[in-house]
Scaffold this active site. Structure first.
Site, mmCIF file in Angstrom:
data_model
loop_
_atom_site.group_PDB
_atom_site.id
_atom_site.type_symbol
_atom_site.label_atom_id
_atom_site.label_comp_id
_atom_site.label_asym_id
_atom_site.label_seq_id
_atom_site.Cartn_x
_atom_site.Cartn_y
_atom_site.Cartn_z
ATOM 1 N N ASP A 113 0.145 4.810 2.715
ATOM 2 C CA ASP A 113 -1.105 4.251 2.192
ATOM 3 C C ASP A 113 -2.348 5.033 2.598
ATOM 4 O O ASP A 113 -2.552 5.354 3.769
ATOM 5 C CB ASP A 113 -1.229 2.781 2.589
ATOM 6 C CG ASP A 113 -0.251 1.914 1.798
ATOM 7 O OD1 ASP A 113 0.105 2.303 0.664
ATOM 8 O OD2 ASP A 113 0.157 0.872 2.315
ATOM 9 N N HIS A 272 6.786 4.362 1.422
ATOM 10 C CA HIS A 272 7.322 3.179 0.753
ATOM 11 C C HIS A 272 7.199 3.306 -0.756
ATOM 12 O O HIS A 272 6.468 4.155 -1.271
ATOM 13 C CB HIS A 272 6.657 1.901 1.275
ATOM 14 C CG HIS A 272 5.172 1.868 1.116
ATOM 15 N ND1 HIS A 272 4.313 2.551 1.957
ATOM 16 C CD2 HIS A 272 4.368 1.248 0.214
ATOM 17 C CE1 HIS A 272 3.072 2.340 1.582
ATOM 18 N NE2 HIS A 272 3.071 1.561 0.519
ATOM 19 N N ARG A 286 -2.389 -8.398 0.528
ATOM 20 C CA ARG A 286 -2.226 -7.154 1.277
ATOM 21 C C ARG A 286 -3.442 -6.884 2.155
ATOM 22 O O ARG A 286 -4.582 -6.939 1.701
ATOM 23 C CB ARG A 286 -2.103 -6.014 0.266
ATOM 24 C CG ARG A 286 -2.053 -4.616 0.836
ATOM 25 C CD ARG A 286 -2.255 -3.676 -0.341
ATOM 26 N NE ARG A 286 -1.843 -2.321 -0.110
ATOM 27 C CZ ARG A 286 -2.690 -1.317 0.140
ATOM 28 N NH1 ARG A 286 -3.980 -1.551 0.270
ATOM 29 N NH2 ARG A 286 -2.243 -0.089 0.250
HETATM 30 C C1 OGA Z 1 1.098 -1.437 -1.007
HETATM 31 C C2 OGA Z 1 2.304 -1.143 -1.788
HETATM 32 C C3 OGA Z 1 4.392 -2.132 -2.442
HETATM 33 C C4 OGA Z 1 4.875 -3.372 -3.100
HETATM 34 O O1 OGA Z 1 0.723 -2.624 -0.930
HETATM 35 O O2 OGA Z 1 0.527 -0.497 -0.433
HETATM 36 O O3 OGA Z 1 2.610 0.009 -2.005
HETATM 37 O O4 OGA Z 1 6.105 -3.528 -3.143
HETATM 38 N N1 OGA Z 1 3.019 -2.201 -2.165
HETATM 39 O O5 OGA Z 1 4.053 -4.158 -3.585
HETATM 40 MN MN MN Z 2 1.356 1.347 -0.716
#
Ligand code: OGA
Ligand code: MN
Length: 295
Positions: A113, A272, A286
Protein backbone atom coordinates in the site's frame (compact mmCIF):
# COMPACT_ATOMS: atom_id res chain seq x y z
CA UNK A 1 22.14 -12.94 6.11
CA UNK A 2 18.58 -11.91 6.51
CA UNK A 3 18.99 -10.25 9.90
CA UNK A 4 16.47 -12.44 11.71
CA UNK A 5 16.30 -11.49 15.33
CA UNK A 6 14.57 -12.77 18.39
CA UNK A 7 11.27 -11.21 17.45
CA UNK A 8 10.87 -13.62 14.59
CA UNK A 9 13.17 -16.53 15.38
CA UNK A 10 12.95 -17.18 19.12
CA UNK A 11 10.24 -19.18 20.83
CA UNK A 12 7.37 -17.03 21.95
CA UNK A 13 4.82 -17.87 24.58
CA UNK A 14 1.56 -16.03 24.49
CA UNK A 15 -0.50 -15.81 27.67
CA UNK A 16 -3.44 -13.80 26.45
CA UNK A 17 -3.89 -14.82 22.83
CA UNK A 18 -3.82 -18.02 20.85
CA UNK A 19 -2.05 -17.99 17.51
CA UNK A 20 -2.82 -20.49 14.75
CA UNK A 21 -0.74 -20.27 11.57
CA UNK A 22 -2.75 -20.38 8.33
CA UNK A 23 0.05 -21.23 5.90
CA UNK A 24 3.66 -22.40 5.98
CA UNK A 25 5.16 -19.10 4.89
CA UNK A 26 3.30 -16.61 7.12
CA UNK A 27 -0.14 -15.55 8.31
CA UNK A 28 -1.98 -16.50 11.51
CA UNK A 29 -5.40 -16.35 13.05
CA UNK A 30 -5.50 -14.89 16.53
CA UNK A 31 -8.12 -15.66 19.13
CA UNK A 32 -8.46 -14.27 22.62
CA UNK A 33 -8.36 -10.60 21.67
CA UNK A 34 -11.41 -8.34 21.77
CA UNK A 35 -10.27 -5.44 19.61
CA UNK A 36 -12.90 -3.11 21.06
CA UNK A 37 -11.32 -3.38 24.49
CA UNK A 38 -7.64 -4.37 24.55
CA UNK A 39 -5.43 -4.26 27.60
CA UNK A 40 -1.76 -3.45 27.13
CA UNK A 41 -0.54 -7.01 27.65
CA UNK A 42 -2.85 -8.42 25.00
CA UNK A 43 -1.91 -5.59 22.64
CA UNK A 44 1.80 -6.33 23.22
CA UNK A 45 1.28 -9.99 22.40
CA UNK A 46 -0.68 -9.32 19.27
CA UNK A 47 1.87 -6.74 18.11
CA UNK A 48 4.59 -9.35 18.55
CA UNK A 49 2.49 -11.92 16.66
CA UNK A 50 1.90 -9.39 13.89
CA UNK A 51 5.65 -8.79 13.46
CA UNK A 52 6.25 -12.50 13.51
CA UNK A 53 3.42 -13.65 11.22
CA UNK A 54 3.19 -10.50 9.04
CA UNK A 55 -0.55 -11.01 8.42
CA UNK A 56 -2.88 -11.55 11.36
CA UNK A 57 -6.58 -12.32 11.21
CA UNK A 58 -9.16 -11.72 13.94
CA UNK A 59 -12.63 -13.24 13.56
CA UNK A 60 -16.06 -12.19 14.85
CA UNK A 61 -15.07 -8.71 15.92
CA UNK A 62 -17.92 -6.32 16.62
CA UNK A 63 -16.37 -2.87 16.61
CA UNK A 64 -17.56 0.62 15.76
CA UNK A 65 -15.58 2.93 13.47
CA UNK A 66 -14.36 4.81 16.57
CA UNK A 67 -13.18 1.56 18.13
CA UNK A 68 -11.41 0.53 14.92
CA UNK A 69 -9.73 3.92 14.83
CA UNK A 70 -8.68 3.67 18.49
CA UNK A 71 -7.15 0.24 17.77
CA UNK A 72 -5.37 1.59 14.67
CA UNK A 73 -3.91 4.54 16.57
CA UNK A 74 -2.05 2.15 18.88
CA UNK A 75 0.08 1.20 15.85
CA UNK A 76 0.93 4.76 14.84
CA UNK A 77 -0.43 7.79 13.05
CA UNK A 78 -2.99 7.41 10.28
CA UNK A 79 -1.69 7.46 6.71
CA UNK A 80 -4.08 9.36 4.44
CA UNK A 81 -4.50 8.27 0.87
CA UNK A 82 -3.74 10.83 -1.83
CA UNK A 83 -6.54 9.70 -4.15
CA UNK A 84 -9.27 8.37 -1.92
CA UNK A 85 -11.65 10.20 0.31
CA UNK A 86 -12.52 8.90 3.77
CA UNK A 87 -16.01 8.35 5.15
CA UNK A 88 -17.92 11.57 5.71
CA UNK A 89 -18.17 11.11 9.46
CA UNK A 90 -14.83 9.24 9.81
CA UNK A 91 -12.33 10.77 7.36
CA UNK A 92 -9.57 8.45 8.68
CA UNK A 93 -11.48 5.39 7.46
CA UNK A 94 -11.90 4.49 3.80
CA UNK A 95 -14.97 2.52 2.92
CA UNK A 96 -14.05 0.08 0.15
CA UNK A 97 -17.26 -0.95 -1.59
CA UNK A 98 -17.77 -3.18 -4.57
CA UNK A 99 -21.35 -3.58 -5.81
CA UNK A 100 -22.76 -6.44 -7.85
CA UNK A 101 -22.12 -5.47 -11.47
CA UNK A 102 -19.00 -3.38 -10.76
CA UNK A 103 -16.20 -4.54 -12.97
CA UNK A 104 -13.43 -2.77 -11.06
CA UNK A 105 -12.05 -4.42 -7.93
CA UNK A 106 -9.92 -2.19 -5.69
CA UNK A 107 -6.57 -3.85 -5.08
CA UNK A 108 -6.83 -6.56 -7.76
CA UNK A 109 -3.14 -6.36 -8.65
CA UNK A 110 -0.23 -7.49 -6.49
CA UNK A 111 0.91 -4.43 -4.56
CA UNK A 112 1.95 -3.00 -1.24
CA UNK A 113 0.00 0.00 0.00
CA UNK A 114 0.99 3.51 -1.04
CA UNK A 115 4.42 2.39 -2.26
CA UNK A 116 4.42 5.52 -4.47
CA UNK A 117 4.73 7.67 -1.35
CA UNK A 118 8.16 8.55 0.14
CA UNK A 119 6.89 7.10 3.42
CA UNK A 120 4.59 4.25 2.44
CA UNK A 121 2.01 2.84 4.81
CA UNK A 122 3.40 0.67 7.60
CA UNK A 123 0.27 -1.37 8.10
CA UNK A 124 -3.21 -1.76 6.69
CA UNK A 125 -6.18 -2.83 8.72
CA UNK A 126 -9.18 -4.06 6.78
CA UNK A 127 -12.44 -4.83 8.58
CA UNK A 128 -15.20 -6.70 6.75
CA UNK A 129 -18.72 -5.32 7.03
CA UNK A 130 -20.43 -7.16 4.13
CA UNK A 131 -18.93 -10.08 2.24
CA UNK A 132 -19.94 -12.13 -0.81
CA UNK A 133 -21.40 -15.59 -0.25
CA UNK A 134 -18.23 -17.03 -1.82
CA UNK A 135 -15.03 -15.49 -3.15
CA UNK A 136 -13.64 -12.03 -2.48
CA UNK A 137 -10.65 -13.40 -0.57
CA UNK A 138 -7.44 -11.44 -0.19
CA UNK A 139 -4.11 -13.10 -0.99
CA UNK A 140 -0.82 -12.13 0.62
CA UNK A 141 2.78 -12.85 -0.32
CA UNK A 142 5.78 -12.96 2.02
CA UNK A 143 8.52 -10.64 0.74
CA UNK A 144 11.10 -11.98 3.22
CA UNK A 145 10.74 -15.46 1.79
CA UNK A 146 10.77 -13.95 -1.72
CA UNK A 147 14.06 -12.20 -0.93
CA UNK A 148 15.55 -15.31 0.68
CA UNK A 149 14.50 -17.33 -2.37
CA UNK A 150 16.79 -15.35 -4.67
CA UNK A 151 20.27 -16.65 -5.48
CA UNK A 152 23.24 -14.96 -3.85
CA UNK A 153 24.31 -13.81 -7.33
CA UNK A 154 20.97 -12.11 -7.96
CA UNK A 155 20.96 -10.56 -4.48
CA UNK A 156 24.43 -9.18 -5.09
CA UNK A 157 23.69 -7.87 -8.58
CA UNK A 158 20.60 -5.98 -7.41
CA UNK A 159 21.81 -5.01 -3.95
CA UNK A 160 21.93 -1.24 -4.53
CA UNK A 161 19.03 -0.92 -6.95
CA UNK A 162 16.24 1.55 -6.36
CA UNK A 163 12.81 1.21 -7.89
CA UNK A 164 10.91 4.18 -9.24
CA UNK A 165 7.34 4.02 -8.00
CA UNK A 166 4.32 6.05 -9.08
CA UNK A 167 0.70 6.23 -8.10
CA UNK A 168 -0.65 7.67 -11.31
CA UNK A 169 -0.80 4.50 -13.34
CA UNK A 170 -2.67 2.85 -10.52
CA UNK A 171 -5.02 5.80 -10.28
CA UNK A 172 -5.76 5.83 -14.00
CA UNK A 173 -6.57 2.14 -13.95
CA UNK A 174 -9.38 2.96 -11.51
CA UNK A 175 -11.75 4.08 -14.27
CA UNK A 176 -14.88 6.04 -13.67
CA UNK A 177 -16.59 3.91 -11.02
CA UNK A 178 -13.69 4.46 -8.72
CA UNK A 179 -13.31 8.15 -9.45
CA UNK A 180 -17.01 8.74 -8.82
CA UNK A 181 -17.00 6.80 -5.61
CA UNK A 182 -13.87 8.18 -4.01
CA UNK A 183 -13.62 11.58 -5.61
CA UNK A 184 -9.93 12.21 -4.98
CA UNK A 185 -8.22 13.55 -1.92
CA UNK A 186 -8.86 17.24 -2.08
CA UNK A 187 -11.92 17.16 0.12
CA UNK A 188 -10.18 14.73 2.46
CA UNK A 189 -7.10 16.92 2.84
CA UNK A 190 -9.20 19.75 4.17
CA UNK A 191 -11.10 17.50 6.58
CA UNK A 192 -8.39 15.68 8.45
CA UNK A 193 -6.06 17.34 10.89
CA UNK A 194 -2.91 15.83 9.44
CA UNK A 195 -3.19 14.93 5.77
CA UNK A 196 0.41 13.70 5.80
CA UNK A 197 2.52 13.36 2.74
CA UNK A 198 0.39 13.19 -0.39
CA UNK A 199 3.27 12.74 -2.83
CA UNK A 200 2.69 10.11 -5.51
CA UNK A 201 6.18 9.41 -6.89
CA UNK A 202 9.19 8.03 -5.04
CA UNK A 203 12.34 5.95 -5.31
CA UNK A 204 12.75 3.04 -2.89
CA UNK A 205 15.37 0.38 -2.26
CA UNK A 206 14.50 -2.86 -4.05
CA UNK A 207 15.71 -4.73 -0.97
CA UNK A 208 14.45 -3.01 2.15
CA UNK A 209 15.29 -3.70 5.76
CA UNK A 210 12.37 -4.10 8.10
CA UNK A 211 12.84 -1.31 10.66
CA UNK A 212 11.59 -3.43 13.58
CA UNK A 213 12.81 -6.97 12.88
CA UNK A 214 15.92 -6.18 10.81
CA UNK A 215 14.92 -8.76 8.22
CA UNK A 216 15.39 -7.98 4.53
CA UNK A 217 12.43 -7.97 2.14
CA UNK A 218 12.10 -7.82 -1.61
CA UNK A 219 10.18 -4.56 -1.99
CA UNK A 220 8.20 -4.72 -5.18
CA UNK A 221 4.59 -4.22 -6.21
CA UNK A 222 2.53 -2.79 -9.04
CA UNK A 223 3.50 0.80 -8.29
CA UNK A 224 7.17 0.03 -9.11
CA UNK A 225 7.67 1.05 -12.72
CA UNK A 226 11.38 0.71 -13.37
CA UNK A 227 14.84 0.64 -11.80
CA UNK A 228 16.50 4.01 -11.34
CA UNK A 229 19.38 4.54 -13.76
CA UNK A 230 18.53 1.50 -15.92
CA UNK A 231 17.17 1.60 -19.45
CA UNK A 232 13.60 0.28 -19.55
CA UNK A 233 14.75 -2.54 -21.82
CA UNK A 234 17.21 -3.62 -19.12
CA UNK A 235 14.94 -3.16 -16.13
CA UNK A 236 11.72 -4.67 -17.46
CA UNK A 237 12.78 -8.34 -17.80
CA UNK A 238 14.37 -8.23 -14.35
CA UNK A 239 11.30 -6.61 -12.86
CA UNK A 240 9.02 -9.11 -14.56
CA UNK A 241 11.10 -11.94 -13.12
CA UNK A 242 10.88 -10.40 -9.64
CA UNK A 243 7.12 -9.80 -9.91
CA UNK A 244 6.57 -13.44 -10.89
CA UNK A 245 9.03 -14.79 -8.33
CA UNK A 246 7.56 -12.70 -5.50
CA UNK A 247 4.13 -14.32 -5.76
CA UNK A 248 5.12 -17.98 -6.02
CA UNK A 249 2.40 -20.01 -4.28
CA UNK A 250 4.76 -21.17 -1.54
CA UNK A 251 5.23 -17.52 -0.47
CA UNK A 252 1.49 -16.87 -0.14
CA UNK A 253 -1.40 -17.20 2.26
CA UNK A 254 -5.05 -16.43 1.66
CA UNK A 255 -7.71 -14.90 3.88
CA UNK A 256 -11.41 -15.61 3.45
CA UNK A 257 -13.65 -12.92 4.89
CA UNK A 258 -16.86 -13.01 6.86
CA UNK A 259 -18.56 -9.96 8.36
CA UNK A 260 -16.58 -9.21 11.52
CA UNK A 261 -13.21 -10.42 10.20
CA UNK A 262 -10.40 -7.92 10.70
CA UNK A 263 -7.03 -8.51 9.03
CA UNK A 264 -3.91 -6.50 9.72
CA UNK A 265 -0.91 -6.77 7.42
CA UNK A 266 2.61 -5.37 7.38
CA UNK A 267 3.14 -3.48 4.13
CA UNK A 268 6.88 -3.40 4.73
CA UNK A 269 7.22 -7.12 4.04
CA UNK A 270 3.96 -8.25 2.41
CA UNK A 271 2.30 -7.81 -0.97
CA UNK A 272 -1.42 -8.40 -1.32
CA UNK A 273 -4.02 -9.00 -4.00
CA UNK A 274 -7.82 -8.64 -3.86
CA UNK A 275 -9.15 -11.67 -5.71
CA UNK A 276 -11.83 -10.42 -8.17
CA UNK A 277 -13.81 -13.67 -8.38
CA UNK A 278 -17.27 -12.57 -7.23
CA UNK A 279 -20.16 -10.43 -8.36
CA UNK A 280 -21.94 -9.43 -5.16
CA UNK A 281 -21.73 -6.53 -2.76
CA UNK A 282 -18.62 -6.40 -0.56
CA UNK A 283 -17.96 -3.60 1.92
CA UNK A 284 -14.84 -3.10 4.03
CA UNK A 285 -13.57 -0.43 6.43
CA UNK A 286 -9.92 0.27 5.81
CA UNK A 287 -7.39 2.19 7.89
CA UNK A 288 -3.72 2.55 6.97
CA UNK A 289 -0.99 3.40 9.45
CA UNK A 290 1.81 5.80 8.52
CA UNK A 291 5.26 4.32 7.93
CA UNK A 292 8.89 5.40 7.77
CA UNK A 293 11.21 6.10 4.87
CA UNK A 294 12.33 2.67 3.56
CA UNK A 295 16.04 1.86 3.85
C1 OGA B 1 -6.42 -2.47 0.41
C2 OGA B 1 -6.58 -3.60 -0.51
C3 OGA B 1 -7.70 -5.72 -0.67
C4 OGA B 1 -9.07 -6.27 -0.55
O1 OGA B 1 -7.36 -2.19 1.17
O2 OGA B 1 -5.34 -1.86 0.39
O3 OGA B 1 -5.75 -3.81 -1.36
O4 OGA B 1 -9.18 -7.50 -0.60
N1 OGA B 1 -7.64 -4.38 -0.28
O5 OGA B 1 -10.02 -5.48 -0.43
MN1 MN C 1 -3.96 -2.52 -0.96
Amino acid sequence: MDGSDTVVSGPVTYNRIEVTPIAGTMGAEITGANLADLDDETYGELYNAWLRYQVVVFRDQDITPDEQLAFALRFGKIHHHPYMKGMDDHPDILEIIKEAGDNYTFGAAWHTDQMFNPQPAKATMLYAKETPSAGGDTMFSNMHDAYNGLSDAMKEMLSDVKTWCVGDRFKLSGKSARQDRYGGNKAMASKVKDPGNLQTESAHPLFRTHPETGRIALYIGNHAQTFEGFNDAEAEPLMQFLRDHSIRPEFTCRVNWKPGTLTLWDNRCVQHYAVPDYNERRRMHRITIAGDTPF
